[in-house]
Design a protein around this motif. Structure first.
Motif, PDB file in Angstrom:
ATOM      1  N   PRO A 312       0.839  -1.277  -0.181  1.00  8.73           N
ATOM      2  CA  PRO A 312      -0.024   0.095   0.100  1.00  8.73           C
ATOM      3  C   PRO A 312       0.863   1.428   0.069  1.00  8.73           C
ATOM      4  O   PRO A 312       0.420   2.266  -0.566  1.00  8.73           O
ATOM      5  CB  PRO A 312      -0.898  -0.174   1.275  1.00  8.73           C
ATOM      6  N   SER A 313       1.838   1.238   0.968  1.00  9.07           N
ATOM      7  CA  SER A 313       2.784   2.482   0.676  1.00  9.07           C
ATOM      8  C   SER A 313       3.223   3.011  -0.636  1.00  9.07           C
ATOM      9  O   SER A 313       3.335   4.123  -0.930  1.00  9.07           O
ATOM     10  CB  SER A 313       4.032   2.315   1.681  1.00  9.07           C
ATOM     11  N   ARG A 317       1.804   6.431  -2.361  1.00  7.42           N
ATOM     12  CA  ARG A 317       2.780   7.446  -2.699  1.00  7.42           C
ATOM     13  C   ARG A 317       2.853   7.737  -3.838  1.00  7.42           C
ATOM     14  O   ARG A 317       3.627   8.686  -4.452  1.00  7.42           O
ATOM     15  CB  ARG A 317       4.021   7.061  -1.984  1.00  7.42           C
ATOM     16  N   ALA A 318       2.186   6.899  -5.111  1.00  9.32           N
ATOM     17  CA  ALA A 318       2.404   7.037  -6.504  1.00  9.32           C
ATOM     18  C   ALA A 318       1.834   8.438  -6.869  1.00  9.32           C
ATOM     19  O   ALA A 318       0.841   8.591  -6.313  1.00  9.32           O
ATOM     20  CB  ALA A 318       2.059   5.620  -7.153  1.00  9.32           C
ATOM     21  N   SER A 319       2.556   8.918  -7.881  1.00  5.52           N
ATOM     22  CA  SER A 319       2.056  10.069  -8.342  1.00  5.52           C
ATOM     23  C   SER A 319       0.644   9.996  -9.415  1.00  5.52           C
ATOM     24  O   SER A 319       0.681   8.831  -9.909  1.00  5.52           O
ATOM     25  CB  SER A 319       3.047  11.016  -9.042  1.00  5.52           C
ATOM     26  N   PRO A 320      -0.037  10.794  -9.500  1.00  8.70           N
ATOM     27  CA  PRO A 320      -1.325  10.752 -10.229  1.00  8.70           C
ATOM     28  C   PRO A 320      -0.919  10.131 -11.828  1.00  8.70           C
ATOM     29  O   PRO A 320      -1.871   9.461 -12.359  1.00  8.70           O
ATOM     30  CB  PRO A 320      -2.015  11.974 -10.333  1.00  8.70           C
ATOM     31  N   LEU A 334      -8.305   3.454  -4.516  1.00 11.11           N
ATOM     32  CA  LEU A 334      -8.011   3.480  -3.071  1.00 11.11           C
ATOM     33  C   LEU A 334      -8.270   5.269  -2.536  1.00 11.11           C
ATOM     34  O   LEU A 334      -8.766   5.348  -1.689  1.00 11.11           O
ATOM     35  CB  LEU A 334      -6.578   3.387  -2.983  1.00 11.11           C
ATOM     36  N   LEU A 335      -7.920   6.003  -3.623  1.00 17.48           N
ATOM     37  CA  LEU A 335      -8.142   7.551  -3.330  1.00 17.48           C
ATOM     38  C   LEU A 335      -9.605   7.826  -3.335  1.00 17.48           C
ATOM     39  O   LEU A 335     -10.111   8.340  -2.193  1.00 17.48           O
ATOM     40  CB  LEU A 335      -7.552   8.578  -4.319  1.00 17.48           C
ATOM     41  N   GLU A 351      -5.141  -2.526   4.265  1.00 16.25           N
ATOM     42  CA  GLU A 351      -4.036  -3.492   4.772  1.00 16.25           C
ATOM     43  C   GLU A 351      -3.694  -4.561   3.720  1.00 16.25           C
ATOM     44  O   GLU A 351      -4.579  -5.277   3.485  1.00 16.25           O
ATOM     45  CB  GLU A 351      -4.452  -4.064   6.300  1.00 16.25           C
ATOM     46  N   SER A 352      -2.339  -4.467   3.234  1.00 17.32           N
ATOM     47  CA  SER A 352      -2.062  -5.708   2.336  1.00 17.32           C
ATOM     48  C   SER A 352      -0.658  -5.815   2.352  1.00 17.32           C
ATOM     49  O   SER A 352       0.072  -5.120   2.801  1.00 17.32           O
ATOM     50  CB  SER A 352      -2.355  -5.156   0.837  1.00 17.32           C
ATOM     51  N   ASP A 353      -0.338  -7.234   2.001  1.00 19.33           N
ATOM     52  CA  ASP A 353       1.185  -7.608   1.822  1.00 19.33           C
ATOM     53  C   ASP A 353       1.213  -8.319   0.671  1.00 19.33           C
ATOM     54  O   ASP A 353       0.277  -9.203   0.291  1.00 19.33           O
ATOM     55  CB  ASP A 353       1.653  -8.100   2.938  1.00 19.33           C
ATOM     56  N   PRO A 354       2.139  -8.256   0.027  1.00 22.53           N
ATOM     57  CA  PRO A 354       2.219  -9.214  -1.438  1.00 22.53           C
ATOM     58  C   PRO A 354       2.097 -10.509  -0.994  1.00 22.53           C
ATOM     59  O   PRO A 354       2.685 -10.996   0.021  1.00 22.53           O
ATOM     60  CB  PRO A 354       3.962  -8.785  -1.889  1.00 22.53           C
TER      61      PRO A 354
END
Length: 361
Positions: A312-313, A317-320, A334-335, A351-354
């Motif tokens: 998730p982080s 954090r990714a840009s649009p 998500l947004l 909440e997530s993990d690969p």
């Protein structure tokens, strides 16, 4: 000679602290300022020289008594009582009367005998930072209000479109079906088979079109959400989703009592829709569980899948720009869920993990 050495040491000490940009004062236990740097003199509410000894509360606030109360707690008292450094936010007035907001950091000053001799106080001007924070807060509130208005406008438009489809297109399709059935019953026996076949095909297409229109209307505004509530609507949508994607959906929970406000139900239903859409697009899951929990006045909606998961982080954090790509749509989803939750006074957590699935809460 001893006096000269002492004066030289004092001048050297003064030159060191004068080079510090932040205001610095050494304050004794009697509240008198024993030493202050150039920044403190310039920031002071008094027009003073280097040799003049004033009380700290005179310099900062033009008061005649020490600071007290919760609005301006006295750092000297706090440090003396705790023996530890303290940080407080104070309102200060400069020599020209200008109001400023400052962060005061006070540290204990101990003598060689271990006795408490006062404090070393540094003052940092945080006025512009606080103004920026307040502007950001106001901007965030305006954005949240706009998000709420947009969500309400979206739901109103969905209702309007569903109503128009029902009242205009739906009724016309019904009338067309009645007419075609009347024509079929009144066809003479000698009507060529190709004509009957075309008529039957037209009725079949009409039925399929009407079914598609009903599906569109239900997706625009599920009647079950208005009539029976959130959990019933989630059951309905879960069944539709499972039929389209072959991903099993289990809905758990009871309808909240008393029933939620319509705008809250709308927001939670749309969040669940978006979460399931993300599951279908990205999760590679075989099972999804949608849970509605209510306890201690708090309602919790959880959408959990057994898919591949993600970080998730990284996504949040990714840009649009990259999120606009076909394989990056998860970030927008998500947004959207976060904004919908905040618009009705809630929060959205991912909440997530690969390789360990994802939970939208």
């Amino acid at each position: 000679r001893a006096e000269e050495a002492l004066e030289a040491a004092y001048a050297f000490q003064q030159s060191i602290i004068d080079g510090v940009a932040e205001s610095i004062m050494v304050i004794g236990t009697d509240y008198r300022v024993q030493l202050m740097n150039r920044a403190a003199r310039e920031f002071s509410s008094q027009d003073i020289g280097t040799s003049e000894s004033l009380f700290c509360y005179q310099i900062a606030y033009q008061r005649e008594t020490p600071c007290d109360g919760t609005e301006h707690p006295c750092p000297l008292k706090q440090v003396h009582e705790s023996g530890q450094p303290v940080a407080v936010v104070h309102e200060h007035y400069r020599a020209n009367g200008e109001w400023r907001l400052v962060e005061v950091i006070a540290s204990p000053l101990w003598g060689a005998d271990g006795a408490f001799h006062g404090i070393i106080e540094s003052v940092r001007d945080i006025t512009e930072r606080k103004r920026a924070e307040e502007a950001l807060r106001q901007h965030t509130e305006r954005l949240r209000a706009l998000t709420t208005q947009l969500a309400e406008a979206e739901e109103a438009e969905r209702q309007r479109l569903a109503r128009e489809l029902h009242d205009q297109v739906g009724q016309n399709l019904t009338a067309l079906g009645i007419n075609l059935n009347i024509i079929r019953t009144q066809l003479p026996e000698e009507t060529p088979p190709p004509v009957r076949s075309r008529l039957d095909d037209s009725l079949s297409l009409l039925e399929q079109t009407a079914e598609r229109i009903r599906d569109v209307m239900a997706n625009l505004r599920p009647p079950v959400l208005d009539d029976y509530g959130l959990v019933a609507a989630l059951h309905w949508h879960g069944e539709q989703f499972a039929q389209r994607t072959d991903i099993a959906v289990a809905v758990e929970g009871e309808e909240p009592v008393p029933r939620l406000a319509a705008r809250v139900e709308n927001a939670l239903f749309r969040i669940a829709q978006e979460a399931l859409t993300n599951v279908a697009k990205h999760a590679q899951a075989t099972q999804v569980t949608v849970t509605v929990e209510a306890d201690d006045g708090t309602l919790r909606l959880i959408v959990a899948d057994d898919g591949v998961g993600f970080d998730p982080s990284t996504t949040l954090r990714a840009s649009p720009a990259p999120l606009a790509e076909p394989d990056g749509g998860r970030g927008w989803g998500l947004l959207t869920m976060t904004e919908r939750a905040e618009a009705v006074g809630g929060r959205c957590r991912i909440e997530s993990d690969p390789r360990q699935g994802t939970r939208v809460i």
